[in-house]
Design an enzyme around this catalytic site. Structure first.
Site, PDB file in Angstrom:
ATOM      1  N   TYR A 131       1.949  -6.135   0.563  1.00  0.00           N
ATOM      2  CA  TYR A 131       0.925  -7.177   0.597  1.00  0.00           C
ATOM      3  C   TYR A 131       1.434  -8.490   1.187  1.00  0.00           C
ATOM      4  O   TYR A 131       0.719  -9.162   1.915  1.00  0.00           O
ATOM      5  CB  TYR A 131       0.364  -7.420  -0.815  1.00  0.00           C
ATOM      6  N   GLU A 158      -0.666   1.566   0.264  1.00  0.00           N
ATOM      7  CA  GLU A 158      -1.612   0.467  -0.007  1.00  0.00           C
ATOM      8  C   GLU A 158      -1.307  -0.686   0.922  1.00  0.00           C
ATOM      9  O   GLU A 158      -0.138  -1.041   1.112  1.00  0.00           O
ATOM     10  CB  GLU A 158      -1.494  -0.086  -1.434  1.00  0.00           C
ATOM     11  N   GLU A 193       4.254   1.957  -8.053  1.00  0.00           N
ATOM     12  CA  GLU A 193       4.829   0.627  -8.251  1.00  0.00           C
ATOM     13  C   GLU A 193       5.595   0.469  -9.567  1.00  0.00           C
ATOM     14  O   GLU A 193       5.204  -0.329 -10.435  1.00  0.00           O
ATOM     15  CB  GLU A 193       3.745  -0.444  -8.150  1.00  0.00           C
ATOM     16  N   HIS A 230      -0.636   5.658 -12.448  1.00  0.00           N
ATOM     17  CA  HIS A 230      -0.987   4.323 -11.944  1.00  0.00           C
ATOM     18  C   HIS A 230      -1.328   3.465 -13.167  1.00  0.00           C
ATOM     19  O   HIS A 230      -2.455   3.009 -13.331  1.00  0.00           O
ATOM     20  CB  HIS A 230      -2.141   4.413 -10.944  1.00  0.00           C
ATOM     21  N   ARG A 263      -6.530   8.518  -1.489  1.00  0.00           N
ATOM     22  CA  ARG A 263      -5.504   8.437  -2.535  1.00  0.00           C
ATOM     23  C   ARG A 263      -6.167   7.936  -3.822  1.00  0.00           C
ATOM     24  O   ARG A 263      -6.721   6.839  -3.843  1.00  0.00           O
ATOM     25  CB  ARG A 263      -4.394   7.471  -2.093  1.00  0.00           C
ATOM     26  N   ASN A 307       3.781   0.216  -0.635  1.00  0.00           N
ATOM     27  CA  ASN A 307       2.680  -0.724  -0.835  1.00  0.00           C
ATOM     28  C   ASN A 307       3.169  -2.081  -0.390  1.00  0.00           C
ATOM     29  O   ASN A 307       4.197  -2.571  -0.859  1.00  0.00           O
ATOM     30  CB  ASN A 307       2.266  -0.803  -2.316  1.00  0.00           C
TER      31      ASN A 307
END
Ligand code: IFM
Length: 458
Positions: free
Chosen positions: A305, A362, A167, A122, A79, A303
């Site tokens: 985290y 991600e 995002e 991005h 990606r 994504n």
């Protein structure tokens, strides 16, 4: 923990991810124009140590070597993002040389047996468009659709998998409310308007991409921040719900045809008595916008985290909440390691929205890596990956249509406001020499992916 590739579906997508401004460098080559991140990073005091993406990982010149690194890892997908200012340097005029780079990159990937997954945006908006109002101006929607059209028309025979935006929460709120990211604006009503233009640009681009790309697979990537209440008190639960609206539901409900969540709209219109004074900042939504945003998706990119533990707090704090930081493990970003939150998030997205497919676009961790005689020993990162893959497996086994996982990131790179001080890579980047060194976590990935091959996992 027993984990092997063969436990995942045979057609699972295994990839690594990067983004243009974070790795490419070559900011003035082949007609590229400036982006908001060039401007922002060159403004004193905005990034750690004044770091910029001018050279980054020099991937623009080293992309062939980097594709070989991916091949060495054994991934079957990559990606990357396309830099808008390479394609439309002044925001209006197509620059064919900018597109050529991505054709060469896609060809190299295809030759290596690696499927390209391209993200259109991005975070590197052409500065020329920022000068006309950027994401705060509704005209950005047409500009994005034009850009998406040009890129997918030229790359559509090579790239079938497209992600419109990366995002939107981050570039809306960090870019326009807190000012920690480009363009560095601090204006909450404007940030809310930006969220709407971003989602609308996404929705309007989806049918254009489909029309240009035979067999297109189109999605969007959201960053998800599961919010857990600190306690079972009604006040903490309400605080968690408020934040969940702003972090997660605001960016997901409209994609799935539900419009903006009522409670968050009310918050933006009126504030919350005792917590936040209103009236605040409703977005301007025109007739037809919500229908456009709800264009059917082939997949939802996730994504992930960390999570947010929320406690109600009157006055002062944004949205009447404060973040509680429980005892536990944290990464170098100060992000808590909470794999169960990923499993629960996947279950929730499946239950509440039922997307056709989900992909982790991600997931990864920064740690203070040290290069020691051609090696980087990073057991905490390996463990982070193992724990999160195990969480994915639990979700798959519970029926979630999770189709792939992209590790963030292939190599250490420009971590936005943190500059080069934070390292997320499977490869260590020695910036002065541009040498890449496989970290122990990368070695673990290589073994994990190979092991699957031996037991027939491809
Ligand atoms: O580096 C970023 C990436 O660009 C977007 N998602 C989060 C990563 C780590 O902060």
């Amino acid at each position: 923990m027993h984990l092997e590739r063969a436990q995942f579906p045979d057609d699972f997508v295994w990839g690594t991810a990067t983004a243009a401004y974070q790795i490419e460098g070559a900011v003035r080559e082949d007609g590229r124009g400036p982006s908001i991140w060039d401007t922002f990073s060159h403004t004193p005091g905005k990034t750690h140590g004044g770091d910029t993406g001018d050279t980054a990982c020099d991937h623009y010149h080293l992309y062939r070597e980097d594709v070989a690194l991916m091949q060495g890892l054994g991934v079957n997908a990559y990606r990357f993002s396309v830099a808008w200012p390479r394609v439309f340097p002044d925001g209006r005029t197509l620059n064919p040389r900018g597109l050529e780079f991505y054709k060469r990159l896609a060809d190299a990937l295809l030759e290596a047996g690696i499927t390209p997954w391209a993200t259109l945006y991005h975070w590197d908006l052409p500065q020329a468009l920022q000068n006309q109002g950027g994401w705060a101006s509704r005209s950005v929607v047409d500009a994005f659709v034009r850009y998406a059209d040009a890129v997918t028309r030229h790359l559509g025979s090579r790239v079938r998998h497209w992600i419109t935006l990366n995002e939107p929460w981050v570039f809306s709120f960090l870019g326009h409310a807190t000012g920690q990211h480009a363009p560095g604006v601090r204006n909450v009503p404007r940030a809310v308007q930006v969220t709407h233009h971003a989602l609308l640009a996404h929705g309007r681009a989806v049918p254009v991409i489909r029309a240009n790309v035979p067999g297109a697979q189109v999605g969007i990537t959201n960053n998800y921040m599961p919010v857990e209440p600190f306690s079972a008190t009604p006040a903490d639960q309400a605080a968690a719900r408020r934040l969940d609206g702003v972090f997660n539901r605001w960016f997901t409900d409209p994609l799935f045809g539900r419009g903006y969540p009522e409670d968050t709209l009310r918050l933006f219109r009126l504030g919350f008595p005792g917590f936040l004074q209103g009236p605040l900042f409703p977005p301007r939504v025109l007739p037809g916008d919500l229908e456009a945003i709800a264009a059917p998706l082939d997949f939802l990119g996730v994504n992930f985290y960390t999570r947010f533990v929320a406690r109600a707090r009157r006055g002062g704090q944004p949205l009447g909440t404060e973040q509680v930081r429980p005892e536990g493990e944290y990464t170098a970003m100060g992000w808590e390691v909470v794999p169960h939150a990923l499993r629960d998030l996947l279950l929730r997205l499946h239950r509440d929205y039922a997307p056709k497919a989900l992909l982790i676009t991600e997931n990864g961790a920064a740690y203070p890596d040290v290069l020691e005689q051609d090696a980087v020993h990073d057991p905490a990162r390996t463990r982070y990956f193992q724990l999160h893959l195990a969480a994915c497996l639990e979700a798959i086994n519970a029926g979630v249509p999770l189709k792939g996982y992209f590790a963030w990131s292939l190599l250490d790179n420009f971590e936005w406001a943190e500059g080069y001080s934070k390292r997320f890579g499977l490869y260590y980047t020695d910036y002065p020499t541009q040498r890449r060194v496989l970290k122990d976590s990368g070695r673990w990935w290589r073994e994990f992916l190979r092991e699957g091959d031996r037991v027939g996992g491809r």
